[in-house]
Scaffold this motif. Structure first.
Motif, mmCIF file in Angstrom:
data_model
loop_
_atom_site.group_PDB
_atom_site.id
_atom_site.type_symbol
_atom_site.label_atom_id
_atom_site.label_comp_id
_atom_site.label_asym_id
_atom_site.label_seq_id
_atom_site.Cartn_x
_atom_site.Cartn_y
_atom_site.Cartn_z
ATOM 1 N N THR A 32 -7.244 -1.177 -1.067
ATOM 2 C CA THR A 32 -6.447 -2.355 -0.744
ATOM 3 C C THR A 32 -7.361 -3.382 -0.081
ATOM 4 O O THR A 32 -8.524 -3.103 0.231
ATOM 5 C CB THR A 32 -5.306 -2.015 0.224
ATOM 6 O OG1 THR A 32 -5.879 -1.701 1.514
ATOM 7 C CG2 THR A 32 -4.492 -0.839 -0.272
ATOM 8 N N GLU A 289 0.402 -3.481 -0.784
ATOM 9 C CA GLU A 289 -0.030 -3.431 0.615
ATOM 10 C C GLU A 289 0.816 -4.377 1.467
ATOM 11 O O GLU A 289 1.167 -4.045 2.604
ATOM 12 C CB GLU A 289 -1.507 -3.793 0.745
ATOM 13 C CG GLU A 289 -1.997 -3.684 2.192
ATOM 14 C CD GLU A 289 -3.484 -3.962 2.349
ATOM 15 O OE1 GLU A 289 -4.188 -3.122 2.943
ATOM 16 O OE2 GLU A 289 -3.943 -5.033 1.895
ATOM 17 N N LEU A 406 1.192 4.006 1.938
ATOM 18 C CA LEU A 406 0.560 2.816 2.509
ATOM 19 C C LEU A 406 1.230 2.404 3.819
ATOM 20 O O LEU A 406 0.558 1.960 4.757
ATOM 21 C CB LEU A 406 0.618 1.660 1.511
ATOM 22 C CG LEU A 406 -0.361 1.735 0.338
ATOM 23 C CD1 LEU A 406 -0.055 0.644 -0.680
ATOM 24 C CD2 LEU A 406 -1.796 1.606 0.842
#
Length: 554
Positions: A32, A289, A406
């Motif tokens: 990310t 993200e 995440l």
């Protein structure tokens, strides 16, 4: 879970490995924007989610799934387009245009002299009046800005920090003239001075004096304007300065901790003011993200308020936030494709559970946006709200293995940063030491290096370029006579006001500023009503507190 793990091992051996022989991955590792490694695919074991504790239900702590139980099923997010340029009259016209187009709240952009506490006729304001926002030097200007805007019906957000208390005082004074009780006012002042020292630079006073203004505004609003959001703690500008998503959350919440500590230190009860705290976050390009970032921020703030400050009111544990799409992601090259970037960023904000949203215009990398451009930006939100279907159920990505992984990873990494900041004495001390600034600078450097080396593709900039960059977009130009008109108005104001009353008001502010914790907000309301200008009030405080000049390091 063991059988799922065995199934994944079988999938890797029997399906993935043969495929890689024919179609090798584009590169060995994927990450990310915050540098969190990404697996090829995620399974339940990767999410490692305690659904009862980590997720819960919307509207209940830890608020991972949203701060309200019905979210957009009950009420859509506020569509609050940021606007302001040139004179108060021209900005007022833009506000009314946006309201006619379906906007549901106002968001005011101020020019640099206003942000720095200077009047439009100050020598330091030359060439900047009305350029990046509206020029507001006096109560007269605020009257023109809000003319015809029903303050008991429309909420107003003001992106103003160092002189936030003075601008809010002007709104209170205009409301009185409209016959609107202060208790009916709804809106937000950004009032987040700490991030100015870290990322933006529009500070006036030294940090500790500035913190006094922040907490004084908290106290005043708790008693006089209970529906007003007293601060919008901003990660947006931290991200615009080059931070990662993890740093945005960590540094924003570290600043928030400092504000809560300062308010509690003045004797305020946490549950008396914390429900009116709000946040301002960035929606950037890394879609998954960003969705996870918003969810992680809510969960982390809920635990901070409960565990660190002993908050008991669930509203004190809610992280309510406004989102703006990423200005730094917009490109001057092929500006029309910025519409696509903004759409994806806005969708991430909605799927992340934002309470209000500003969508940037396609031409903002070039100039102030035109009416056509702001209409397209607003229509982007309206299409997401009414045509995409994503608002029809609460937190539709909950349970996604990748998103939950995440979310946990961002929360853990942000918590690590907060612990490092605590070890340095808290956010204020870390800012004075230059720690946050250096971390952001390093992250910005790493990103720019990836772009220059081609590891990070930016469409139209380092890939998929076009030979003809001729721009067919219309531009908006600020009338150069705005500055002179503002000078004339200020001269007329000073000529007609009661000079003795204005002097008494400024002297009262000076005396109060010399006494620690003496209330100031009420004095600001009296001063603007007496015809004192923004520059005069801020100049009085400068005389007592001085100006902040950061130490330069080579």
């Amino acid at each position: 879970m063991e059988s799922l793990s065995r199934d994944k091992e079988r999938w890797e051996k029997e399906t993935v490995e043969p495929a890689l022989e024919r179609f090798p991955e584009r590169r060995d590792t994927f990450e990310t924007g915050s540098g969190i490694p990404l697996k090829r695919a995620y399974a339940p074991s990767d999410a490692d989610v305690d659904y009862a504790q980590d997720l819960g239900f919307p509207g209940e702590p830890p608020f991972t799934r949203g701060v309200y139980p019905t979210m957009y099923r009950g009420r859509l997010w506020t569509m609050r387009q940021y606007a302001g340029y040139a004179s108060a009259e021209e900005s007022n016209s833009r506000f009314k245009y946006l309201l006619e187009q379906g906007q549901t709240g106002l968001s005011v952009a101020f020019d640099l002299p206003t942000q720095l506490g200077y009047d439009a006729d100050d020598p330091l304001a030359v060439g900047e009046v009305g350029r990046v926002g509206v020029s507001i030097s006096s109560l007269d200007d605020m009257r023109r800005l809000l003319d015809g805007i029903p303050l008991d019906e429309v909420s107003i957000s003001m992106t103003i920090n160092a002189p936030a208390a003075v601008l809010l005082a002007m709104v209170v004074a205009v409301a009185r003239e409209q016959g609107v009780p202060a208790r009916s006012l709804r809106g937000t002042v950004q009032n987040d001075i700490l991030k100015e020292y870290v990322a933006r630079g529009t500070y006036i006073f030294p940090p500790r004096a500035s913190m006094r203004l922040v907490t004084d505004l908290f106290r005043y609003c708790a008693g006089e304007i209970p529906r007003w959001n007293t601060i919008s703690i901003s990660g947006y500008h931290i991200r615009e300065a080059g931070s990662t998503a993890v740093q945005e959350i960590a540094f924003t919440l570290a600043n928030a901790i400092a504000y809560v500590e300062a308010a509690v230190g003045t004797g305020l009860n946490v549950d008396d003011f914390a429900p009116r705290l709000s946040f301002f976050l960035n929606a950037h390009n890394d879609f998954l993200e960003e969705v996870a970032k918003f969810r992680a921020a809510r969960r982390l703030w809920s635990s901070i308020m409960r565990e660190r400050f002993g908050a008991e009111d669930p509203r004190s544990m809610m992280l309510r936030f406004h989102t703006q799409t990423a200005g730094s992601a917009l490109t001057a090259q092929q500006p029309e494709i910025n519409v696509v970037r903004v759409t994806l960023q806005a969708l991430a904000a909605v799927l992340g559970g934002t309470q209000s949203l500003h969508t940037n215009s396609r031409d903002e990398a070039l100039w102030l946006p035109t009416e056509d451009s702001v209409r397209i930006a607003l229509r982007t939100q309206q299409i997401i709200a009414h045509e995409s279907g994503v608002a029809n159920t609460v937190d539709p990505l909950a349970g996604s293995y990748a998103v939950e992984h995440l979310t946990r990873e961002i929360e853990a990494r942000a918590r690590d940063y907060i612990e490092k900041i605590d070890a340095r004495g808290g956010a204020l001390a870390a800012i004075e030491q230059g720690y946050l600034q250096q971390e952001i600078s390093d992250a910005a450097y790493r990103y720019q290096k990836r772009v220059e080396e081609g590891d990070q593709i930016v469409v139209g900039v380092n890939a998929y370029k076009v030979d003809d960059e001729a721009r067919a977009l219309d531009s908006l130009k600020v009338d150069p006579t705005v500055e002179e008109r503002q000078r004339v108005r200020l001269s007329q104001l000073r000529a007609r006001r009661d000079h003795a009353e204005a002097r008494r008001a400024l002297e009262g502010i000076k005396e109060a500023a010399r006494v620690p914790d003496e209330p100031l907000m009420g004095l600001f309301v009296e001063a603007v009503t007496a015809g004192c200008t923004l520059g005069e009030i801020c100049g009085t405080l400068r005389h007592v507190w001085g100006e902040y000049h950061p130490e330069m390091t080579l």
